[in-house]
Design a protein around this motif. Structure first.
Motif, PDB file in Angstrom:
ATOM      1  N   ALA A   1       0.830  -1.205   0.000  1.00  0.00           N
ATOM      2  CA  ALA A   1       0.000   0.000   0.000  1.00  0.00           C
ATOM      3  C   ALA A   1       0.867   1.259   0.000  1.00  0.00           C
ATOM      4  CB  ALA A   1      -0.924  -0.006   1.217  1.00  0.00           C
ATOM      5  N   ALA A   2       1.930   1.246   0.807  1.00  0.00           N
ATOM      6  CA  ALA A   2       2.835   2.397   0.875  1.00  0.00           C
ATOM      7  C   ALA A   2       3.498   2.654  -0.473  1.00  0.00           C
ATOM      8  CB  ALA A   2       3.899   2.160   1.949  1.00  0.00           C
ATOM      9  N   LEU A   3       3.923   1.588  -1.135  1.00  0.00           N
ATOM     10  CA  LEU A   3       4.604   1.742  -2.427  1.00  0.00           C
ATOM     11  C   LEU A   3       3.655   2.212  -3.522  1.00  0.00           C
ATOM     12  CD1 LEU A   3       6.896  -1.400  -2.232  1.00  0.00           C
ATOM     13  CD2 LEU A   3       7.653   0.983  -2.283  1.00  0.00           C
ATOM     14  N   ILE A   4       2.427   1.684  -3.533  1.00  0.00           N
ATOM     15  CA  ILE A   4       1.441   2.130  -4.522  1.00  0.00           C
ATOM     16  C   ILE A   4       1.195   3.630  -4.376  1.00  0.00           C
ATOM     17  CG2 ILE A   4      -1.013   2.012  -5.142  1.00  0.00           C
ATOM     18  CD1 ILE A   4      -0.858  -1.018  -4.500  1.00  0.00           C
TER      19      ILE A   4
ATOM     20  N   ASN B   1       4.446  10.269  -7.004  1.00  0.00           N
ATOM     21  CA  ASN B   1       5.615  10.594  -7.832  1.00  0.00           C
ATOM     22  C   ASN B   1       5.222  10.803  -9.296  1.00  0.00           C
ATOM     23  OD1 ASN B   1       7.584  10.718  -5.908  1.00  0.00           O
ATOM     24  ND2 ASN B   1       8.571   8.794  -6.432  1.00  0.00           N
ATOM     25  N   LEU B   2       4.358   9.935  -9.808  1.00  0.00           N
ATOM     26  CA  LEU B   2       3.954  10.050 -11.212  1.00  0.00           C
ATOM     27  C   LEU B   2       3.097  11.293 -11.447  1.00  0.00           C
ATOM     28  CD1 LEU B   2       3.143   6.320 -12.116  1.00  0.00           C
ATOM     29  CD2 LEU B   2       5.106   7.689 -12.860  1.00  0.00           C
ATOM     30  N   ILE B   3       2.230  11.606 -10.496  1.00  0.00           N
ATOM     31  CA  ILE B   3       1.383  12.809 -10.633  1.00  0.00           C
ATOM     32  C   ILE B   3       2.247  14.063 -10.674  1.00  0.00           C
ATOM     33  CG2 ILE B   3      -0.305  14.268  -9.434  1.00  0.00           C
ATOM     34  CD1 ILE B   3      -1.543  11.600  -8.371  1.00  0.00           C
ATOM     35  N   THR B   4       3.189  14.181  -9.726  1.00  0.00           N
ATOM     36  CA  THR B   4       4.026  15.387  -9.671  1.00  0.00           C
ATOM     37  C   THR B   4       5.028  15.440 -10.823  1.00  0.00           C
ATOM     38  OG1 THR B   4       5.470  14.239  -8.081  1.00  0.00           O
ATOM     39  CG2 THR B   4       3.803  15.727  -7.187  1.00  0.00           C
TER      40      THR B   4
ATOM     41  N   LEU C   1       7.430   8.494   0.280  1.00  0.00           N
ATOM     42  CA  LEU C   1       7.609   7.147   0.826  1.00  0.00           C
ATOM     43  C   LEU C   1       7.372   7.125   2.335  1.00  0.00           C
ATOM     44  CD1 LEU C   1       8.350   4.238   0.208  1.00  0.00           C
ATOM     45  CD2 LEU C   1      10.747   4.822   0.610  1.00  0.00           C
ATOM     46  N   ILE C   2       7.895   8.110   3.044  1.00  0.00           N
ATOM     47  CA  ILE C   2       7.745   8.157   4.504  1.00  0.00           C
ATOM     48  C   ILE C   2       6.290   8.421   4.881  1.00  0.00           C
ATOM     49  CG2 ILE C   2       8.365   9.505   6.565  1.00  0.00           C
ATOM     50  CD1 ILE C   2      11.163   9.823   5.092  1.00  0.00           C
ATOM     51  N   GLY C   3       5.643   9.362   4.164  1.00  0.00           N
ATOM     52  CA  GLY C   3       4.224   9.629   4.421  1.00  0.00           C
ATOM     53  C   GLY C   3       3.368   8.420   4.114  1.00  0.00           C
ATOM     54  N   SER C   4       3.672   7.719   3.026  1.00  0.00           N
ATOM     55  CA  SER C   4       2.890   6.550   2.630  1.00  0.00           C
ATOM     56  C   SER C   4       3.039   5.409   3.629  1.00  0.00           C
ATOM     57  CB  SER C   4       3.341   6.074   1.242  1.00  0.00           C
ATOM     58  OG  SER C   4       3.083   7.050   0.274  1.00  0.00           O
ATOM     59  N   LEU C   5       4.269   5.141   4.061  1.00  0.00           N
ATOM     60  CA  LEU C   5       4.493   4.060   5.023  1.00  0.00           C
ATOM     61  C   LEU C   5       3.780   4.366   6.339  1.00  0.00           C
ATOM     62  CD1 LEU C   5       5.849   1.377   5.640  1.00  0.00           C
ATOM     63  CD2 LEU C   5       7.913   2.623   6.309  1.00  0.00           C
TER      64      LEU C   5
ATOM     65  N   LEU D   1      -3.393   8.518   0.505  1.00  0.00           N
ATOM     66  CA  LEU D   1      -3.391   7.565  -0.606  1.00  0.00           C
ATOM     67  C   LEU D   1      -3.006   6.164  -0.125  1.00  0.00           C
ATOM     68  CD1 LEU D   1      -1.668   9.638  -3.454  1.00  0.00           C
ATOM     69  CD2 LEU D   1      -4.039   8.838  -3.425  1.00  0.00           C
ATOM     70  N   ALA D   2      -2.033   6.092   0.800  1.00  0.00           N
ATOM     71  CA  ALA D   2      -1.594   4.801   1.331  1.00  0.00           C
ATOM     72  C   ALA D   2      -2.695   4.147   2.163  1.00  0.00           C
ATOM     73  CB  ALA D   2      -0.338   4.978   2.172  1.00  0.00           C
ATOM     74  N   GLY D   3      -3.404   4.959   2.943  1.00  0.00           N
ATOM     75  CA  GLY D   3      -4.506   4.423   3.732  1.00  0.00           C
ATOM     76  C   GLY D   3      -5.591   3.825   2.849  1.00  0.00           C
ATOM     77  N   LEU D   4      -5.946   4.542   1.781  1.00  0.00           N
ATOM     78  CA  LEU D   4      -6.956   4.040   0.845  1.00  0.00           C
ATOM     79  C   LEU D   4      -6.452   2.789   0.121  1.00  0.00           C
ATOM     80  CD1 LEU D   4      -8.146   7.456  -0.676  1.00  0.00           C
ATOM     81  CD2 LEU D   4      -9.386   6.012   0.949  1.00  0.00           C
ATOM     82  N   SER D   5      -5.172   2.794  -0.248  1.00  0.00           N
ATOM     83  CA  SER D   5      -4.586   1.632  -0.920  1.00  0.00           C
ATOM     84  C   SER D   5      -4.617   0.405  -0.009  1.00  0.00           C
ATOM     85  CB  SER D   5      -3.145   1.926  -1.342  1.00  0.00           C
ATOM     86  OG  SER D   5      -3.089   2.984  -2.268  1.00  0.00           O
ATOM     87  N   TYR D   6      -4.317   0.622   1.289  1.00  0.00           N
ATOM     88  CA  TYR D   6      -4.336  -0.495   2.240  1.00  0.00           C
ATOM     89  C   TYR D   6      -5.745  -1.079   2.358  1.00  0.00           C
ATOM     90  CZ  TYR D   6      -4.013  -3.307   6.416  1.00  0.00           C
ATOM     91  OH  TYR D   6      -4.077  -4.370   7.290  1.00  0.00           O
ATOM     92  N   LEU D   7      -6.748  -0.207   2.467  1.00  0.00           N
ATOM     93  CA  LEU D   7      -8.136  -0.688   2.577  1.00  0.00           C
ATOM     94  C   LEU D   7      -8.530  -1.480   1.341  1.00  0.00           C
ATOM     95  CD1 LEU D   7      -9.814   2.490   4.128  1.00  0.00           C
ATOM     96  CD2 LEU D   7      -9.235   0.360   5.301  1.00  0.00           C
ATOM     97  N   PHE D   8      -8.129  -1.005   0.180  1.00  0.00           N
ATOM     98  CA  PHE D   8      -8.456  -1.701  -1.073  1.00  0.00           C
ATOM     99  C   PHE D   8      -7.762  -3.061  -1.144  1.00  0.00           C
ATOM    100  CE2 PHE D   8      -7.275  -2.638  -5.518  1.00  0.00           C
ATOM    101  CZ  PHE D   8      -8.546  -2.777  -6.062  1.00  0.00           C
ATOM    102  N   LEU D   9      -6.462  -3.110  -0.807  1.00  0.00           N
ATOM    103  CA  LEU D   9      -5.713  -4.367  -0.853  1.00  0.00           C
ATOM    104  C   LEU D   9      -6.241  -5.368   0.189  1.00  0.00           C
ATOM    105  CD1 LEU D   9      -2.066  -3.014  -1.307  1.00  0.00           C
ATOM    106  CD2 LEU D   9      -3.459  -4.184  -3.021  1.00  0.00           C
TER     107      LEU D   9
END
Length: 321
Positions: A73-76, A82-85, A98-102, A307-315
């Motif tokens: 989730a953190a990596l997604i 990164n791709l958006i910016t 990466l730190i915010g996502s983890l 984004l990481a929180g939402l990714s974790y819930l989805f995964l």
């Protein structure tokens, strides 16, 4: 996923390391990218302290359930930001992402208590202090160069500084590798411990090699939108300014690497350029571009965590199906 992040980090962040040398025409773009690729590879293989900080200071991977999903989730989330910016040409921080996502993934999975806030705050201090240190160092180095060479002929001086910038660009790319590639090493080591594949935060040699090669390959692709922003849209660079910015940012990045603290190489390099521009004259800095960079700096941690929180819930939902 970690190697994909590292590859994207290579063309997203390493663009900053060669932007000044391309802008001042000290190096042709292709040669600058090849030089940066090799120097990033060398830097990535030299140190491991930052990797251990990323792997163990935000949360204890041994105590986490669903550790592999947390890492995914953190990596997604970090890759998405990164791709958006990158698409928008904004030099945001892969480190912040990466730190915010983890952190966001850990909080969503295990709650606030799972985060080691002492370690997190020490990392945050490094991320905040390093751009300030880079601005001050860039300002001082530029003032020193202007003082020492105040009576030199501009034409001869520019020719000599262009030659010198080949070496300062290489030094900056090396320092970038010592800090940025280690973040991927750290997240892979975190996953290895969380998955029960090893019990310590020791970074295996194969992890070092893969992370270093992924960043080197990413660098070889180049990030032209970010090169234009950093190289031309903050200040108008000449060879003396380029040398000052390269030296200042490389010294700051390497200093924080020795302290085992991750920094945003993007914001260190951008801040050193702002400091150099301020030393010439305050109006030389395009503060509108600087404001955009600072805005991205402030948004990256909370947005990537969300984004990481939402990714974790989805995964997590997918894993139950």
């Amino acid at each position: 996923m970690a190697l994909a992040f590292d590859f994207i980090n290579g063309f997203h962040d390493t663009a900053n390391a060669i932007a000044t040398s391309i802008s001042t025409k000290a190096l042709p773009p292709r040669i600058a990218i090849v030089l940066a690729s090799f120097m990033n590879l060398a830097g990535a293989l030299t140190f491991t302290g930052v990797a251990q900080t990323i792997g163990g200071k935000i949360a204890n991977p041994v105590k986490l359930e669903n550790g592999m999903i947390i890492v995914m989730a953190a990596l997604i989330a970090a890759i998405l930001w990164n791709l958006i910016t990158w698409y928008m040409g904004i030099p945001s921080s892969s480190s912040h992402a990466l730190i915010g996502s983890l952190t966001g993934a850990v909080i969503t999975a295990a709650g606030l208590r799972a985060v080691n806030f002492t370690g997190f705050l020490s990392i945050l201090e490094g991320l905040v202090l390093s751009p300030l240190a880079a601005f001050a160092t860039g300002l001082l180095v530029m003032l020193l160069i202007r003082l020492v060479f105040r009576n030199a002929a501009p034409h001869k001086l520019n020719r000599r500084f262009r030659l010198l910038q080949v070496f300062t660009a290489a030094f900056q790319a090396f320092s970038h590798g010592t800090n940025d590639a280690q973040k991927t090493m750290g997240i892979i080591t975190f996953a290895l411990v969380a998955g029960g594949f090893q019990s310590t935060l020791h970074v295996p040699l194969w992890v070092k090699l893969l992370a270093a090669l992924s960043m080197g390959l990413g660098t070889s692709v180049g990030g032209w939108k970010i090169i234009r922003t950093v190289g031309t849209r903050i200040i108008k660079l000449d060879p003396g300014s380029g040398v000052s910015a390269d030296m200042a940012s490389a010294m700051v990045i390497l200093g924080f690497t020795l302290l085992k603290l991750p920094v945003s190489t993007t914001h260190v390099i951008s801040s050193s350029i702002m400091g150099v521009g301020t030393a010439r004259r305050f109006s030389a800095v395009r503060w509108g571009t600087a404001q955009t960079i600072v805005t991205a700096w402030l948004l990256t941690l909370p947005v990537s965590a969300l984004l990481a929180g939402l990714s974790y819930l989805f995964l997590s939902l997918c894993s139950r199906i």
